[in-house]
Design an enzyme around this catalytic site. Structure first.
Site, PDB file in Angstrom:
ATOM      1  N   LYS A  75       0.821  -1.221   0.000  1.00 22.67           N
ATOM      2  CA  LYS A  75       0.000   0.000   0.000  1.00 22.67           C
ATOM      3  C   LYS A  75       0.851   1.267   0.000  1.00 22.67           C
ATOM      4  CE  LYS A  75      -2.605   0.414   3.594  1.00 22.67           C
ATOM      5  NZ  LYS A  75      -1.760   1.332   4.411  1.00 22.67           N
ATOM      6  N   THR A  77       3.916   1.562  -0.943  1.00 25.44           N
ATOM      7  CA  THR A  77       4.647   1.602  -2.209  1.00 25.44           C
ATOM      8  C   THR A  77       3.773   2.176  -3.319  1.00 25.44           C
ATOM      9  OG1 THR A  77       5.946  -0.331  -1.535  1.00 25.44           O
ATOM     10  CG2 THR A  77       5.910   0.184  -3.884  1.00 25.44           C
ATOM     11  N   ARG A  98       2.302   8.609   7.031  1.00 25.02           N
ATOM     12  CA  ARG A  98       2.558   8.513   8.467  1.00 25.02           C
ATOM     13  C   ARG A  98       4.043   8.245   8.719  1.00 25.02           C
ATOM     14  NH1 ARG A  98      -1.028   3.722  10.312  1.00 25.02           N
ATOM     15  NH2 ARG A  98      -0.487   3.044   8.211  1.00 25.02           N
ATOM     16  N   LYS A 109       6.701  -6.282  10.766  1.00 26.79           N
ATOM     17  CA  LYS A 109       5.984  -5.668   9.651  1.00 26.79           C
ATOM     18  C   LYS A 109       6.898  -4.873   8.725  1.00 26.79           C
ATOM     19  CE  LYS A 109       2.029  -2.685   8.619  1.00 26.79           C
ATOM     20  NZ  LYS A 109       2.741  -1.654   7.874  1.00 26.79           N
ATOM     21  N   ALA A 277      -3.547   1.727  12.823  1.00 27.24           N
ATOM     22  CA  ALA A 277      -4.952   1.703  12.410  1.00 27.24           C
ATOM     23  C   ALA A 277      -5.750   0.592  13.079  1.00 27.24           C
ATOM     24  CB  ALA A 277      -5.048   1.554  10.895  1.00 27.24           C
ATOM     25  N   PHE A 305      -3.777  -0.288   6.943  1.00 23.59           N
ATOM     26  CA  PHE A 305      -4.447  -1.565   6.692  1.00 23.59           C
ATOM     27  C   PHE A 305      -5.563  -1.424   5.661  1.00 23.59           C
ATOM     28  CE2 PHE A 305      -2.818  -2.166  11.160  1.00 23.59           C
ATOM     29  CZ  PHE A 305      -1.750  -2.966  10.790  1.00 23.59           C
ATOM     30  N   PHE A 385       3.097  -8.789  -9.247  1.00 23.38           N
ATOM     31  CA  PHE A 385       4.207  -9.618  -8.781  1.00 23.38           C
ATOM     32  C   PHE A 385       4.638 -10.502  -9.938  1.00 23.38           C
ATOM     33  CE2 PHE A 385       3.051  -8.143  -4.688  1.00 23.38           C
ATOM     34  CZ  PHE A 385       4.027  -8.505  -3.775  1.00 23.38           C
ATOM     35  N   TRP A 413       6.903  -0.771  -7.880  1.00 26.81           N
ATOM     36  CA  TRP A 413       8.077  -1.274  -7.147  1.00 26.81           C
ATOM     37  C   TRP A 413       9.271  -1.365  -8.087  1.00 26.81           C
ATOM     38  CZ3 TRP A 413      11.859  -4.867  -7.181  1.00 26.81           C
ATOM     39  CH2 TRP A 413      12.528  -5.126  -5.967  1.00 26.81           C
TER      40      TRP A 413
END
Length: 559
Positions: A75, A77, A98, A109, A277, A305, A385, A413
């Site tokens: 997210k 990224t 954030r 994480k 969150a 999230f 991916f 990415w």
């Protein structure tokens, strides 16, 4: 996500970046020189009082996601990559994120600076101590705790009941051993013994206050309104009763200024505040977003999230308090994650499985419905991916076409902003039209009605039940007249329900509210569900085990 042609880690990519001096980034963004306070060559604080609007405030694009899985969705990224793509399309854009917490950074994480060629830099600094904002919040929180215990030790003129102090100390690291502690041992000189506990800094009410305040005066008033506990007569005790809101504001005055950095492609980025969150409201500060809106035409931001957590709170809490609306919402999804929601084990995600994908897409469908319930039309960012197959891609695209849902394949990415051009074009198309955004409930509704709206309309649950403890707390909240506040649900991020193992799109479930905690400074009521904890623990193999520093003073193994 890696490819055979690009084996570099996120840290290696970031360390090879040629950053522009932050003064150049500020100048390009239209920030006056006297509004910048430099923290080295590549970081700066912005003085919001010296920023004036250059036209209409920018439109806000919110990036959310499906329910997260261990497969990863990317997210942050996509958020950075989308901003870079809009920048490539010559749009005046800023990204607002954030600040990372050291808990996830050192735990499992990871950081919050994006990844690959869609990152904010200096990544190493941002993911560690940055400009010291989280340390300032930690200090202010613990200073308040010290003032409370000192007041009791010095005679307790406010008649505070030590058994009913609800203010906890905090630490910006995962440390399960500190969840419940006893303080004040060692005799009268050491204070009064009592039970206490620690939360993680990003769960502190001061973090929420910091992120929802709109000015220094508002910050001070919100700090003054924090309830720290109750008297022996069970009357609330506020920070203003201790007369320390001025000191707490003083500790936060520099941190309260938003931080300016840049993406790998030179897009201006504001990073400020960092509530989780799943246990807090999960959005960067109003000060950061509003500052960016004065400087740009489009602000790309994210909420933690899935849409059931961060986006719901962005809509019902942050947007309501700040007085703006999201003009577009992006939902990040991956084929890998959708297959996990369809029952595929993480070890089998490389295998093509269209059937499981179509079962798991029910999770995506619920997030689409949720965003539409708020009156906003979503765009799906299908984050690519290398293991995705053409049959799986075709299945998702076909589903979106049947459901009349906008979708764009992204590869930020690997390609940076170039890999987000298709997504940016979809976002720009949505921005051309006004939406019918509105929060899901009125704050004047009862606590039960507000929670039920979230459970049924956002989670897709059948109903909600309250424990006896929660019912007593609600009665007390109503007695004091605190019930006309938004709801901040503390819930697992892994499921739409309050049960982490229920993936996909569970139905017929009931959410149990075990506690309802007033956060009057923040201006919301926290409802705790399941076994959600406000102080996480470290995993068996923390990410910290891979970290080090080389002889040149550069980070190693930071991601």
């Amino acid at each position: 996500m890696t490819t055979k042609n690009q084996p570099l880690t996120d840290l290696e990519i970031a360390s090879q970046a040629v950053m522009k001096p932050i003064t150049e980034i500020a100048d390009a963004a239209g920030i006056p020189a006297d509004a910048i306070e430099q923290y080295g060559r590549y970081k700066a604080k912005i003085d919001p009082l010296k920023i004036t609007a250059q036209g209409e405030d920018a439109k806000v694009v919110l990036v959310s996601a499906i329910s997260p899985t261990p497969a990863g969705e990317g997210k942050s990224t996509v958020t950075v990559g989308l901003a870079d793509a809009l920048h490539q399309l010559n749009k005046k854009v800023m990204v607002a994120l954030r600040e990372p917490s050291l808990g996830p950074v050192m735990g499992v994480k990871g950081g919050a600076t994006g990844g690959g060629y869609a990152q904010v830099v200096p990544m190493e600094d941002i993911n560690l101590h940055f400009t010291g904002d989280l340390h300032a919040i930690t200090t202010a929180n613990n200073a308040l705790a010290a003032f409370i215990d000192n007041h009791i030790h010095q005679g307790n003129a406010l008649n505070i009941d030590p058994r009913r102090i609800i203010w906890k100390r905090v630490l910006d690291i995962n440390d399960r051993a500190l969840r419940k502690v006893v303080i004040g041992l060692g005799g009268p000189v050491q204070g009064m013994p009592r039970e206490d506990g620690f939360d993680i800094t990003v769960a502190s009410e001061i973090m929420a206050v910091f992120c929802l305040a709109t000015s220094i005066d508002d910050l001070r008033e919100r700090l003054a309104s924090i309830v720290i506990g109750y008297t022996f007569e069970r009357e609330p005790v506020f920070v203003r009763d201790l007369q320390v809101e001025g000191a707490l504001t003083l500790l936060l005055k520099d941190a309260f200024k938003p931080n300016l950095v840049q993406t790998l492609e030179g897009t201006p980025a504001i990073i400020h505040g960092g509530p989780f969150a799943n246990i807090a409201h999960g959005c960067n500060s109003i000060m950061a977003t509003q500052t960016a809106r004065k400087l740009a035409d489009i602000v790309v931001t994210e909420a933690g999230f899935g849409s059931d957590l961060g986006a719901e709170k962005f809509m019902n809490i942050k947007a309501r308090k700040a007085g703006f609306k999201p003009s577009a919402v992006v939902i990040v999804a991956t084929i890998r994650a959708l297959k996990m929601h369809g029952g595929v084990a993480k070890t089998a995600l490389v295998d093509e499985n269209v059937e499981a994908l179509l079962q798991g897409i029910a999770n995506l469908e619920k997030h689409v419905e949720t965003i539409r319930t708020f009156g906003v039309e979503p765009i799906i960012a299908l984050n690519r991916f290398i293991t995705d197959t053409e049959a799986e891609l075709a299945a998702v695209l076909s589903w979106c076409q049947k459901k009349n849902v906008r979708i764009a394949r992204t590869n930020v990415w690997e390609e940076g902003g170039k890999g987000g051009i298709a997504l940016a074009e979809q976002v720009l198309a949505v921005l051309e039209d006004e939406n019918t955004f509105s929060p899901l409930y009125e704050v004047t509704e009862s606590i039960e009605e507000k929670v039920r709206s979230i459970v049924q309309k956002v989670y897709g649950g059948k109903d909600v039940q309250f424990t006896d403890q929660a019912k007593k707390q609600i009665a007390q909240i109503e007695k004091f007249g605190w019930d006309s506040l938004p709801i901040c649900m503390a819930k697992t991020q892994y499921s739409l329900s309050d049960q982490p193992s229920l993936l996909g799109r569970p139905e017929g479930f009931t959410v149990t509210i075990r506690e309802v905690i007033p956060k009057l400074g923040a201006g919301f009521l926290v409802c705790l569900t399941g076994d959600i904890m406000t102080m996480p623990g470290l995993p068996k193999t923390p990410a910290a085990l891979r970290m080090n520093v080389d002889n040149g003073g550069h980070a190693v193994g930071l991601f």
